[in-house]
Design an enzyme around this catalytic site. Structure first.
Site, PDB file in Angstrom:
ATOM      1  N   HIS A   1       0.844  -1.202   0.000  1.00  0.00           N
ATOM      2  CA  HIS A   1       0.000   0.000   0.000  1.00  0.00           C
ATOM      3  C   HIS A   1       0.882   1.256   0.000  1.00  0.00           C
ATOM      4  O   HIS A   1       2.064   1.196   0.308  1.00  0.00           O
ATOM      5  CB  HIS A   1      -0.899   0.039   1.242  1.00  0.00           C
TER       6      HIS A   1
ATOM      7  N   LYS B   1      -0.310   4.762   4.672  1.00  0.00           N
ATOM      8  CA  LYS B   1      -1.144   3.790   5.402  1.00  0.00           C
ATOM      9  C   LYS B   1      -0.566   3.549   6.797  1.00  0.00           C
ATOM     10  O   LYS B   1       0.640   3.359   6.945  1.00  0.00           O
ATOM     11  CB  LYS B   1      -1.257   2.480   4.625  1.00  0.00           C
TER      12      LYS B   1
HETATM   13  P1  NAD Z   1      -6.953   9.290   5.768  1.00  0.00           P
HETATM   14  O1  NAD Z   1      -5.973   9.435   6.862  1.00  0.00           O
HETATM   15  O2  NAD Z   1      -6.726  10.027   4.478  1.00  0.00           O
HETATM   16  O3  NAD Z   1      -8.417   9.698   6.282  1.00  0.00           O
HETATM   17  C1  NAD Z   1      -8.909   9.435   7.561  1.00  0.00           C
HETATM   18  C2  NAD Z   1      -9.632  10.690   8.002  1.00  0.00           C
HETATM   19  O4  NAD Z   1     -10.367  10.428   9.198  1.00  0.00           O
HETATM   20  C3  NAD Z   1      -8.661  11.846   8.289  1.00  0.00           C
HETATM   21  O5  NAD Z   1      -9.016  12.958   7.484  1.00  0.00           O
HETATM   22  C4  NAD Z   1      -8.906  12.117   9.785  1.00  0.00           C
HETATM   23  O6  NAD Z   1      -8.796  13.495  10.102  1.00  0.00           O
HETATM   24  C5  NAD Z   1     -10.336  11.626   9.936  1.00  0.00           C
HETATM   25  N1  NAD Z   1     -10.754  11.423  11.325  1.00  0.00           N
HETATM   26  C6  NAD Z   1     -10.028  10.887  12.331  1.00  0.00           C
HETATM   27  N2  NAD Z   1     -10.746  10.946  13.471  1.00  0.00           N
HETATM   28  C7  NAD Z   1     -11.925  11.541  13.173  1.00  0.00           C
HETATM   29  C8  NAD Z   1     -13.068  11.919  13.926  1.00  0.00           C
HETATM   30  N3  NAD Z   1     -13.141  11.701  15.250  1.00  0.00           N
HETATM   31  N4  NAD Z   1     -14.102  12.523  13.298  1.00  0.00           N
HETATM   32  C9  NAD Z   1     -14.052  12.734  11.976  1.00  0.00           C
HETATM   33  N5  NAD Z   1     -12.981  12.433  11.200  1.00  0.00           N
HETATM   34  C10 NAD Z   1     -11.937  11.837  11.808  1.00  0.00           C
HETATM   35  O7  NAD Z   1      -7.087   7.728   5.499  1.00  0.00           O
HETATM   36  P2  NAD Z   1      -7.801   6.949   4.286  1.00  0.00           P
HETATM   37  O8  NAD Z   1      -6.787   6.488   3.306  1.00  0.00           O
HETATM   38  O9  NAD Z   1      -8.996   7.726   3.806  1.00  0.00           O
HETATM   39  O10 NAD Z   1      -8.295   5.644   5.048  1.00  0.00           O
HETATM   40  C11 NAD Z   1      -9.170   5.730   6.162  1.00  0.00           C
HETATM   41  C12 NAD Z   1      -9.426   4.319   6.689  1.00  0.00           C
HETATM   42  O11 NAD Z   1     -10.101   3.553   5.675  1.00  0.00           O
HETATM   43  C13 NAD Z   1      -8.147   3.527   7.023  1.00  0.00           C
HETATM   44  O12 NAD Z   1      -8.407   2.708   8.145  1.00  0.00           O
HETATM   45  C14 NAD Z   1      -7.931   2.676   5.781  1.00  0.00           C
HETATM   46  O13 NAD Z   1      -7.201   1.501   6.028  1.00  0.00           O
HETATM   47  C15 NAD Z   1      -9.364   2.369   5.422  1.00  0.00           C
HETATM   48  N6  NAD Z   1      -9.595   1.982   4.027  1.00  0.00           N
HETATM   49  C16 NAD Z   1     -10.502   0.994   3.836  1.00  0.00           C
HETATM   50  C17 NAD Z   1     -10.835   0.614   2.562  1.00  0.00           C
HETATM   51  C18 NAD Z   1     -11.913  -0.407   2.391  1.00  0.00           C
HETATM   52  O14 NAD Z   1     -12.190  -0.827   1.263  1.00  0.00           O
HETATM   53  N7  NAD Z   1     -12.576  -0.811   3.463  1.00  0.00           N
HETATM   54  C19 NAD Z   1     -10.229   1.230   1.459  1.00  0.00           C
HETATM   55  C20 NAD Z   1      -9.307   2.249   1.685  1.00  0.00           C
HETATM   56  C21 NAD Z   1      -8.999   2.634   2.982  1.00  0.00           C
END
Ligand code: NAD
Length: 265
Positions: free
Chosen positions: A154, A158
């Site tokens: 990734h 990540k």
């Molecule tokens: P990222 O860091 O870009 O986004 C996460 C966001 O959540 C950040 O902007 C952060 O400020 C916000 N956040 C944290 N605490 C918060 C709160 N209390 N209230 C509101 N917002 C809050 O990360 P990303 O790449 O978007 O990934 C996010 C999650 O999704 C990770 O755990 C990643 O592994 C997962 N993910 C899952 C899939 C899937 O298919 N299920 C795909 C991609 C990413």
């Protein structure tokens, strides 16, 4: 359907705002960021890099869970657990894409799911979920003379490892063999490890660049090797899958669900 998005300024959050804005049957009614985030007060569409959608970004999730029929959450485990409690209070369907949840976090989701439908999806795209199905079948047919190794790569930002999808692939392989992943998993290797124990399921994690997500499950035997691979080349597949899943989830009774439930097993 009235949709709320948590973490709307994140990589996935922005894509979700865009995907919901483009769907005729969905209306974005709220978008939240972590407290004190610079996006507070700005239009969620502009934060997502699209035209304004008429929803101001907030850092208070309470009204979001009261107003929305369903919320999509791709944030961090600590926040996800809090959101699940709010979803239970508001009887709001909750689709969780956040990965890296502990067993305690999952127990908190089980509790909340007594009051509202909750789907935890380590991967919301179709391909990886089909891969999990295929891996389970292969593991059921190949004996422990076939070593199972799971490789994932990734992007450099990540924060959890191995990926939630890699763990889910390990669980699928373990289920195919009729064992529990925690009993046979080797999460990483370094130093003088000795020979590989029979029946082990090994993991290898790479991080770098902008890779959206790559997973390979290797079945290695004496003189032959079977590899099953999925490569995500565009994160939009996760947002499209999440939106598809939320439409299904909203119609379900309270309970904990998986992507396999949504896709018909
Ligand atoms: P990222 O860091 O870009 O986004 C996460 C966001 O959540 C950040 O902007 C952060 O400020 C916000 N956040 C944290 N605490 C918060 C709160 N209390 N209230 C509101 N917002 C809050 O990360 P990303 O790449 O978007 O990934 C996010 C999650 O999704 C990770 O755990 C990643 O592994 C997962 N993910 C899952 C899939 C899937 O298919 N299920 C795909 C991609 C990413």
């Amino acid at each position: 359907m009235r949709i709320g998005i948590t973490g709307c300024a994140g990589r996935m959050g922005k894509l979700l705002v865009k995907t919901v804005a483009e769907a005729d049957d969905l209306r974005l009614v709220g978008a939240v960021v972590r407290p004190g985030h610079a996006a507070v007060g700005h239009d969620a569409g502009l934060i997502a890099g699209i035209d304004p959608v008429g929803v101001a970004v907030s850092d208070d999730p309470v009204p979001l869970f009261a107003d929305a029929d369903a919320v999509i959450d791709f944030t961090v485990p600590e926040s996800t657990v809090d959101f699940a409690a709010l979803a239970a209070q508001g009887k709001t369907a909750l689709l969780i894409g956040t990965t890296g949840l502990s067993d305690d976090d999952k127990a908190a989701l089980d509790k909340a799911a007594r009051h509202t439908p909750i789907l935890l999806a380590p991967n919301t795209a179709l391909g990886p979920n089909l891969l999990m199905h295929l891996v389970r079948q292969a593991a059921a047919r190949l004996d422990t003379g076939w070593d199972i190794e799971i490789f994932e790569m990734h992007h450099r930002m990540k924060v959890d490892a191995p990926s939630g999808t890699a763990v889910a692939l390990g669980e699928a392989a373990a289920a195919g063999r009729g064992v529990t992943l925690a009993d046979v998993a080797t999460w990483s290797r370094a130093g003088h490890t000795g020979p590989r124990p029979e029946g082990e399921i090994g993991f290898a994690t790479l991080r770098g660049g902008s890779v959206a997500g790559e997973h390979t499950v290797v079945f290695a035997s004496q003189g032959e090797r079977l590899e099953l691979t999925h490569r995500a080349t565009d994160r939009a597949i996760f947002a499209a899958g999440a939106v598809k899943a939320i439409r299904w989830l909203r119609a379900q009774p309270p309970g904990r669900y998986t992507m396999a439930d949504m896709l018909g097993g």
